[in-house]
Design an enzyme around this catalytic site. Structure first.
Site, PDB file in Angstrom:
ATOM      1  N   LYS A  14     -21.463  16.512  43.441  1.00 21.20           N
ATOM      2  CA  LYS A  14     -20.602  15.513  42.806  1.00 21.20           C
ATOM      3  C   LYS A  14     -19.423  16.211  42.133  1.00 21.20           C
ATOM      4  O   LYS A  14     -19.589  17.256  41.494  1.00 21.20           O
ATOM      5  CB  LYS A  14     -21.419  14.740  41.768  1.00 21.20           C
ATOM      6  CG  LYS A  14     -20.660  13.618  41.073  1.00 21.20           C
ATOM      7  CD  LYS A  14     -21.569  12.917  40.071  1.00 21.20           C
ATOM      8  CE  LYS A  14     -20.885  11.744  39.385  1.00 21.20           C
ATOM      9  NZ  LYS A  14     -21.780  11.082  38.403  1.00 21.20           N
ATOM     10  N   SER A  38     -26.343   6.810  36.694  1.00 20.87           N
ATOM     11  CA  SER A  38     -25.491   7.169  37.836  1.00 20.87           C
ATOM     12  C   SER A  38     -26.134   7.971  38.950  1.00 20.87           C
ATOM     13  O   SER A  38     -25.489   8.202  39.968  1.00 20.87           O
ATOM     14  CB  SER A  38     -24.262   7.919  37.340  1.00 20.87           C
ATOM     15  OG  SER A  38     -23.346   6.995  36.820  1.00 20.87           O
ATOM     16  N   SER A  57     -22.143   6.213  39.092  1.00 20.37           N
ATOM     17  CA  SER A  57     -20.931   6.865  39.497  1.00 20.37           C
ATOM     18  C   SER A  57     -21.122   7.920  40.588  1.00 20.37           C
ATOM     19  O   SER A  57     -20.160   8.336  41.208  1.00 20.37           O
ATOM     20  CB  SER A  57     -20.283   7.534  38.279  1.00 20.37           C
ATOM     21  OG  SER A  57     -21.176   8.488  37.723  1.00 20.37           O
TER      22      SER A  57
END
Ligand code: GLN
Length: 486
Positions: A81, A180, A156
């Site tokens: 990420k 997330s 996210s």
């Protein structure tokens, strides 16, 4: 020959060990898959093609040595990420304010994967500074759910979840501040582990809410996620909040579920939850019962305050953490006549609307005169929420609940309604406030063929229990084997 991208991490390891294919072939297959369908999903913000191929060749060379063969992830492609730093690769956090920033250092979680031999394929899309539940708040465009390209992958860590669901990589790192990792894992039909606060070093994780941020792992099976977990977890001198706790090598033998007491909190089956989500979650809980668990209804009485408490604490911490982006120290600068205007113009034009909203809420909540009424009060209620979990774990071994109140929603559906977006995390936020670990596993599909996630929450540092139970569930179901057709 089998399609190499269809293999799980464990299957890749077996094939590599047997010499059925090389790491170069694996990584090439991953890169080709990203090339052929990557524009459709937009899971990646940056594909590190050259360095990945180089790392793969290097892994193939190392495999001929004894030292190399000891490395558990040698030659395995993974994605990271874009809020975790990797030396030499861009790190934007999905924000224009970090456009062009190339960190000179690697996050500890990532470094531990690299030391174990993993190959970094690229950086995945994220809501700006990990603020969001849909990846729509990325300044670089939304990621699409591989199960239905008109829908969000969750967020996210939506890029990481989509990258695993779309079979670009067998595993990816994400971060979970309020849900997330678990929520996008749920919406993309994969397995996602939120670790105990302090379990994995936050060094090199760009801070959002420092008392809530955790690094987690996404993969297709609990077994694969367990490997990533055991490798990246553990005390790190570079993060003073990382816990000095032994990290288990998780054993998947024996009967993980028989005799376990599993609590089902009544506050997690609220009005407004999508009926199929409730139905599939309850069916999964029944399956755990069939495996020998004792199911009990429990109460986590302060659950209704988790959302408002989180939306004071997280923005408060974010507003402090994001003060460093001033146009001087990182990324781009909007020039102006004086220093104040440099700050205003850079921040005013480079932060997106959701981040701006959080900074405003956080600054307000922390300002003199309001601090006690908001931040101080929220911290007190946070303690009550934590105590709910402590009381529950005196009665039961773990908690089972839905991960998210609904399956993947349409792109644009909640974007103009922050409260609706925030509600996506009602079932995941409490674990962050309490610091306890949680996992989401696919437990079925709704009528639109969209995955539903079962969430298991455990006591501090009991990731082993969550992973073993998730694995046991995956032994008797095959939801986790379903793949979207892209
Ligand atoms: N959706 C929540 C938020 O917007 C949680 C995000 C996260 O876990 N990073 O804050």
């Amino acid at each position: 020959m089998t399609d190499l991208t269809s293999l799980t991490l464990t299957e890749m390891q077996n094939g590599l060990n047997k010499g059925e294919f090389s790491s170069r072939e694996l990584v090439k297959a991953a890169l080709e898959r990203v090339e052929s369908s990557g524009v459709k999903t937009h899971a990646f913000l940056h594909v590190a093609k050259e360095s990945a191929l180089k790392q793969a060749d290097d892994a193939d060379k190392q495999r001929t040595t004894n030292d190399g063969r000891q490395k558990p992830l040698l030659g395995i492609p993974v994605a990271i990420k874009d809020v975790l730093t990797v030396e030499g690769l861009p790190c934007t956090c999905g924000s224009k304010i970090l456009e062009g920033y190339i960190p000179p250092f690697t996050a500890t979680s990532v470094k531990r994967l690299r030391d174990a031999g993993a190959v970094i394929v690229g950086k995945t899309n994220t809501d700006e500074f990990a603020m969001g539940s849909s990846t729509e708040h990325s300044a670089y465009g939304v990621t699409k759910n591989p199960w239905d390209l008109t829908r969000v992958p969750g967020g996210s860590s939506g890029g990481s979840a989509a990258a695993v669901a779309a079979r670009y990589v067998p595993a990816a790192l994400g971060t979970d501040t309020g849900g997330s990792v678990r929520q996008p894992a749920s919406l993309c039909g994969i397995t996602g582990l939120k670790t105990t606060y302090g379990r994995v070093s936050r060094y090199g994780l760009v801070a959002f809410g420092s008392s809530l941020d955790t690094v987690g792992a996404l993969g297709r099976t609990a077994q694969d996620v367990a490997q990533i977990f055991s490798i990246m977890a553990g005390r790190d001198p570079l993060d003073a909040t990382s816990a000095d706790q032994p990290v288990p090598q998780i054993q998947f033998d024996g009967d993980a579920v028989r005799g376990l007491k599993i609590g089902v909190p009544k506050e997690y089956f609220i009005k407004g939850i999508q009926p199929e989500v409730e139905e599939k979650t309850r069916a999964a809980i029944q399956q755990l019962k069939d495996l020998g668990a004792e199911i009990r209804e429990i109460s986590l009485p302060h659950t209704e305050y988790a959302l408002p408490v989180y939306y004071i604490i997280a923005p408060a911490e974010a507003s402090a953490n994001l003060a460093r982006y001033d146009g001087i120290r990182y990324g781009p600068r909007v020039d102006a006549d004086n220093l104040w205007d440099v700050f205003f113009k850079t921040r005013g034009s480079k932060f997106g609307p959701e981040v701006t909203r959080r900074i405003m809420i956080g600054t307000y909540a922390l300002s003199a005169g309001y601090y006690d009424a908001y931040y101080g009060q929220a911290q007190k209620v946070r303690t009550l929420i934590k105590r709910d979990f402590e009381a529950a774990f005196r009665e039961v071994d773990l908690i089972a609940a839905p991960t998210a109140p609904e399956t993947a929603f349409k792109i644009g559906e909640h974007i103009n309604d922050p409260i609706a977006m925030y509600l996506e995390d009602v079932f995941t936020l409490p674990a962050n406030l309490a610091g306890v670990p949680g996992i989401s596993v696919n437990c079925g599909f709704d009528k639109n063929n969209l995955p539903v996630g079962l969430q298991l929450i455990g006591p501090h540092f009991r990731e082993d229990l969550l992973l073993r139970v998730a694995h046991a569930y995956q032994q008797v179901t095959d939801w986790h084997k379903k793949a979207p057709s892209l």
